[in-house]
Design an enzyme around this catalytic site. Sequence first.
Site, PDB file in Angstrom:
ATOM      1  N   HIS A  61      35.852  36.285  36.407  1.00  7.24           N
ATOM      2  CA  HIS A  61      35.537  35.320  37.017  1.00  7.24           C
ATOM      3  C   HIS A  61      34.183  35.837  37.869  1.00  7.24           C
ATOM      4  O   HIS A  61      34.084  37.041  38.345  1.00  7.24           O
ATOM      5  CB  HIS A  61      36.403  34.699  38.070  1.00  7.24           C
ATOM      6  CG  HIS A  61      36.839  35.320  38.948  1.00  7.24           C
ATOM      7  ND1 HIS A  61      38.062  36.252  38.681  1.00  7.24           N
ATOM      8  CD2 HIS A  61      36.688  35.864  40.378  1.00  7.24           C
ATOM      9  CE1 HIS A  61      38.554  37.126  39.530  1.00  7.24           C
ATOM     10  NE2 HIS A  61      37.589  36.954  40.879  1.00  7.24           N
ATOM     11  N   ASP A 117      36.286  27.527  45.124  1.00  7.91           N
ATOM     12  CA  ASP A 117      36.907  28.684  45.444  1.00  7.91           C
ATOM     13  C   ASP A 117      37.934  27.962  46.632  1.00  7.91           C
ATOM     14  O   ASP A 117      37.325  27.316  47.394  1.00  7.91           O
ATOM     15  CB  ASP A 117      36.183  29.866  45.928  1.00  7.91           C
ATOM     16  CG  ASP A 117      37.162  30.953  46.162  1.00  7.91           C
ATOM     17  OD1 ASP A 117      37.109  31.860  45.417  1.00  7.91           O
ATOM     18  OD2 ASP A 117      38.174  31.055  47.036  1.00  7.91           O
ATOM     19  N   VAL A 137      42.504  38.443  41.389  1.00  7.38           N
ATOM     20  CA  VAL A 137      43.040  37.577  40.042  1.00  7.38           C
ATOM     21  C   VAL A 137      42.626  38.274  38.963  1.00  7.38           C
ATOM     22  O   VAL A 137      41.366  38.282  38.678  1.00  7.38           O
ATOM     23  CB  VAL A 137      42.441  36.197  40.290  1.00  7.38           C
ATOM     24  CG1 VAL A 137      43.047  35.114  39.076  1.00  7.38           C
ATOM     25  CG2 VAL A 137      42.998  35.382  41.731  1.00  7.38           C
ATOM     26  N   ASN A 161      33.831  40.987  40.970  1.00 11.17           N
ATOM     27  CA  ASN A 161      34.687  42.158  41.241  1.00 11.17           C
ATOM     28  C   ASN A 161      35.495  42.716  40.181  1.00 11.17           C
ATOM     29  O   ASN A 161      36.078  41.940  39.464  1.00 11.17           O
ATOM     30  CB  ASN A 161      35.658  41.918  42.431  1.00 11.17           C
ATOM     31  CG  ASN A 161      34.783  41.419  43.607  1.00 11.17           C
ATOM     32  OD1 ASN A 161      34.181  41.947  44.313  1.00 11.17           O
ATOM     33  ND2 ASN A 161      35.520  40.196  44.324  1.00 11.17           N
TER      34      ASN A 161
HETATM   35  P1  AMP Z   1      38.728  38.234  43.514  1.00 13.55           P
HETATM   36  O1  AMP Z   1      39.000  38.846  45.024  1.00 13.55           O
HETATM   37  O2  AMP Z   1      37.088  38.372  42.740  1.00 13.55           O
HETATM   38  O3  AMP Z   1      39.295  38.191  42.402  1.00 13.55           O
HETATM   39  O4  AMP Z   1      38.523  36.467  43.613  1.00 13.55           O
HETATM   40  C1  AMP Z   1      39.570  35.603  43.437  1.00 13.55           C
HETATM   41  C2  AMP Z   1      39.266  34.407  44.074  1.00 13.55           C
HETATM   42  O5  AMP Z   1      40.048  33.461  43.623  1.00 13.55           O
HETATM   43  C3  AMP Z   1      39.197  34.596  45.780  1.00 13.55           C
HETATM   44  O6  AMP Z   1      37.954  34.079  46.309  1.00 13.55           O
HETATM   45  C4  AMP Z   1      40.201  33.088  46.166  1.00 13.55           C
HETATM   46  O7  AMP Z   1      40.014  32.428  47.378  1.00 13.55           O
HETATM   47  C5  AMP Z   1      40.415  32.365  44.747  1.00 13.55           C
HETATM   48  N1  AMP Z   1      41.483  31.778  44.411  1.00 13.55           N
HETATM   49  C6  AMP Z   1      42.608  32.141  44.456  1.00 13.55           C
HETATM   50  N2  AMP Z   1      43.540  31.103  43.865  1.00 13.55           N
HETATM   51  C7  AMP Z   1      42.664  29.978  43.773  1.00 13.55           C
HETATM   52  C8  AMP Z   1      43.132  28.867  43.397  1.00 13.55           C
HETATM   53  N3  AMP Z   1      44.331  28.340  43.056  1.00 13.55           N
HETATM   54  N4  AMP Z   1      41.903  27.840  43.038  1.00 13.55           N
HETATM   55  C9  AMP Z   1      40.603  28.289  43.424  1.00 13.55           C
HETATM   56  N5  AMP Z   1      40.401  29.585  43.840  1.00 13.55           N
HETATM   57  C10 AMP Z   1      41.444  30.293  44.025  1.00 13.55           C
END
Ligand code: AMP
Length: 116
Positions: free
Chosen positions: A102, A32, A98, A89
Site C-alpha cells: 500500500h 486510513d 499490513v 513502508n
Molecule cells: P503500514 O504500517 O504501512 O502497514 O500501514 C497500515 C495502515 O493501515 C495503518 O496506517 C493503519 O491505520 C491502516 N489500517 C489498518 N486497518 C485498516 C482498515 N481496516 N481500514 C483502513 N485502514 C486500516
Amino acid sequence: MGDEETIFGKILKGEMPSQEVYSDEHTYAFRDVNPAAPTHVLVIPRKPIPKISDISEADAELMGRLMFAANKVAELEGLKESGYRLVINCGAGAGQTVFHLHVHVLGGREFAWPPG
Ligand code: AMP
C-alpha cells in the site's frame, strides 16, 4: 502469503468496510482508519503483493498505475497545490503492519524531514 489473510484483501472483497476515495480496474484507494494527517488515504493494487520488495519486472506497469492512482487521490483531495507525501513502508522493521502492498497518501499539514 494468501490475500485472504490480510485486512486489505478482505476490504477488496467487500468483506470489511472501507471509505472509498478512488477505484479502478487495477487499484483501490480508501481512508486510513487511524489517520496520521488531515488527509490519509491508502492506495493498494488489487493484486495481492505483500510488500514492495516482492514486485517483479512483470509488475512494472502495475506500479506505474499505483503511482498514477496516488496522484489522482491527491488531486481529488485538493492536495496538488499544497503538496503531499507518498510513503511505502517495506517490512516490519520499517513499520509495515499490513502485508498487502500500500501507498500512504498524506497531506493537509506540514511534514518534517527526515521522517520519524
Ligand atoms: P503500514 O504500517 O504501512 O502497514 O500501514 C497500515 C495502515 O493501515 C495503518 O496506517 C493503519 O491505520 C491502516 N489500517 C489498518 N486497518 C485498516 C482498515 N481496516 N481500514 C483502513 N485502514 C486500516
